[in-house]
Design a protein around this motif. Structure first.
Motif, short mmCIF file in Angstrom:
data_model
loop_
_atom_site.label_atom_id
_atom_site.label_comp_id
_atom_site.label_asym_id
_atom_site.label_seq_id
_atom_site.Cartn_x
_atom_site.Cartn_y
_atom_site.Cartn_z
N THR A 11 0.86 -1.17 0.00
CA THR A 11 0.00 0.00 0.00
C THR A 11 0.90 1.23 0.00
N THR A 12 0.33 2.37 -0.29
CA THR A 12 1.10 3.61 -0.36
C THR A 12 0.78 4.48 0.85
N ALA A 13 1.82 5.01 1.46
CA ALA A 13 1.67 5.96 2.56
C ALA A 13 2.36 7.26 2.15
N THR A 14 1.90 8.35 2.74
CA THR A 14 2.48 9.66 2.47
C THR A 14 3.26 10.12 3.70
N VAL A 15 4.45 10.63 3.48
CA VAL A 15 5.26 11.17 4.57
C VAL A 15 4.63 12.50 5.00
N VAL A 16 4.22 12.59 6.26
CA VAL A 16 3.65 13.84 6.78
C VAL A 16 4.55 14.46 7.85
N GLY A 17 5.66 13.80 8.13
CA GLY A 17 6.63 14.35 9.07
C GLY A 17 7.95 13.62 8.97
N HIS A 23 16.22 9.85 12.66
CA HIS A 23 15.04 10.60 12.24
C HIS A 23 13.77 9.95 12.78
N HIS A 24 12.77 10.77 13.04
CA HIS A 24 11.45 10.30 13.43
C HIS A 24 10.51 10.67 12.28
N LEU A 25 9.92 9.65 11.65
CA LEU A 25 9.06 9.86 10.49
C LEU A 25 7.63 9.50 10.82
N VAL A 26 6.69 10.25 10.26
CA VAL A 26 5.27 9.95 10.40
C VAL A 26 4.73 9.67 9.01
N LEU A 27 4.07 8.51 8.86
CA LEU A 27 3.48 8.08 7.59
C LEU A 27 1.97 8.07 7.73
N ASP A 28 1.28 8.65 6.75
CA ASP A 28 -0.18 8.71 6.74
C ASP A 28 -0.71 7.79 5.66
N PHE A 29 -1.74 7.02 5.99
CA PHE A 29 -2.31 6.05 5.05
C PHE A 29 -3.61 6.53 4.42
N GLY A 30 -4.01 7.76 4.67
CA GLY A 30 -5.22 8.30 4.06
C GLY A 30 -6.43 7.47 4.44
N GLY A 80 17.96 1.13 2.66
CA GLY A 80 16.68 1.42 3.30
C GLY A 80 16.66 2.63 4.20
N SER A 81 17.53 2.66 5.19
CA SER A 81 17.49 3.75 6.16
C SER A 81 17.88 5.08 5.54
N ASN A 82 18.80 5.08 4.60
CA ASN A 82 19.15 6.32 3.91
C ASN A 82 17.98 6.83 3.09
N TYR A 83 17.30 5.92 2.40
CA TYR A 83 16.10 6.30 1.64
C TYR A 83 15.08 6.94 2.57
N MET A 84 14.81 6.29 3.71
CA MET A 84 13.80 6.79 4.63
C MET A 84 14.19 8.13 5.24
N CYS A 85 15.42 8.25 5.71
CA CYS A 85 15.85 9.49 6.37
C CYS A 85 15.89 10.67 5.40
N ASP A 86 16.03 10.41 4.11
CA ASP A 86 16.09 11.49 3.12
C ASP A 86 14.71 11.91 2.60
N LEU A 87 13.65 11.20 3.00
CA LEU A 87 12.31 11.53 2.50
C LEU A 87 11.87 12.92 2.96
N GLN A 88 11.06 13.56 2.15
CA GLN A 88 10.51 14.88 2.44
C GLN A 88 9.00 14.76 2.67
N VAL A 89 8.44 15.71 3.38
CA VAL A 89 6.99 15.74 3.57
C VAL A 89 6.33 15.77 2.19
N GLY A 90 5.33 14.91 2.01
CA GLY A 90 4.63 14.80 0.74
C GLY A 90 5.10 13.63 -0.11
N ASP A 91 6.29 13.08 0.17
CA ASP A 91 6.78 11.92 -0.58
C ASP A 91 5.91 10.71 -0.28
N LYS A 92 5.82 9.80 -1.24
CA LYS A 92 5.07 8.55 -1.11
C LYS A 92 6.03 7.40 -0.89
N VAL A 93 5.63 6.44 -0.05
CA VAL A 93 6.42 5.23 0.18
C VAL A 93 5.52 4.01 0.03
#
Length: 173
Positions: free
Chosen positions: A7-13, A27-34, A101-114
């Motif tokens: 499924t796709t989640a959006t980075v919101v933090g 990094h602390h990331l927040v993913l939103d599933f809509g 993996g961790s580099n990909y995640m830590c470099d994500l910006q708000v609005g990116d999809k994972v």
């Protein structure tokens, strides 16, 4: 959601929680599933599928991360979860490293999809009874699930549903 049906989640933090050092960066990331239901429990993990291909030209395998938020999300009332991810910057000899993996995640910006698979885990879950005493031991493998369990207990207490179970945390790195 399995490897063939992520499924796709959006980075919101995405907040850096440590100063960038030579060895690691956290990094602390927040993913939103809509609108997509994605129920989780404290102690579970999810898989993140990094985009691209490996050196052999095959798609990257999912990287698994422990969920750092309680069952009602990092932000209660929203369909989200959080991950706390440590990116290693150099190996034990001091040579720079760039894992996938961790580099990909830590470099994500708000609005990116994972792309997310899971959740996984049925044996390391928070006990359901609010009077349960819990001993949490973090011995260098990460404290994300313990953060989720502690936050769930804090929210139970704030709601008046806490019945006195004790938490004890041992942390070593």
């Amino acid at each position: 959601h399995g490897p063939k049906t992520p499924t796709t989640a959006t980075v919101v933090g995405n907040v850096r929680v440590t100063a960038v050092g030579r060895e690691y960066d956290t990094h602390h990331l927040v993913l939103d599933f809509g609108a997509m239901p994605f129920p989780v429990l404290e102690g579970q993990s999810i898989g993140i599928v990094p985009p691209g291909v490996d050196a052999a030209g095959k798609p990257h395998h999912a990287r698994q991360y422990s969920i750092a938020s309680p069952r009602n999300g990092e932000r209660p009332g929203y369909n989200n979860l959080s991950l706390t991810i440590k990116r290693v910057l150099e190996d034990h000899q001091g040579k720079p490293v760039r894992g996938v993996g961790s580099n990909y995640m830590c470099d994500l910006q708000v609005g990116d999809k994972v792309q997310v698979i899971g959740p996984f885990g049925a044996s390391f879950l928070m006990p359901n009874h609010p009077r349960s005493n819990i001993v949490m031991i973090c011995t260098g493998t990460g404290s994300a699930p313990m953060r989720a369990m502690t936050e769930w207990r804090r929210r139970l207490r704030a709601s008046g549903k806490f019945e006195g179970g004790k938490l004890m945390l041992f942390f070593g790195a």
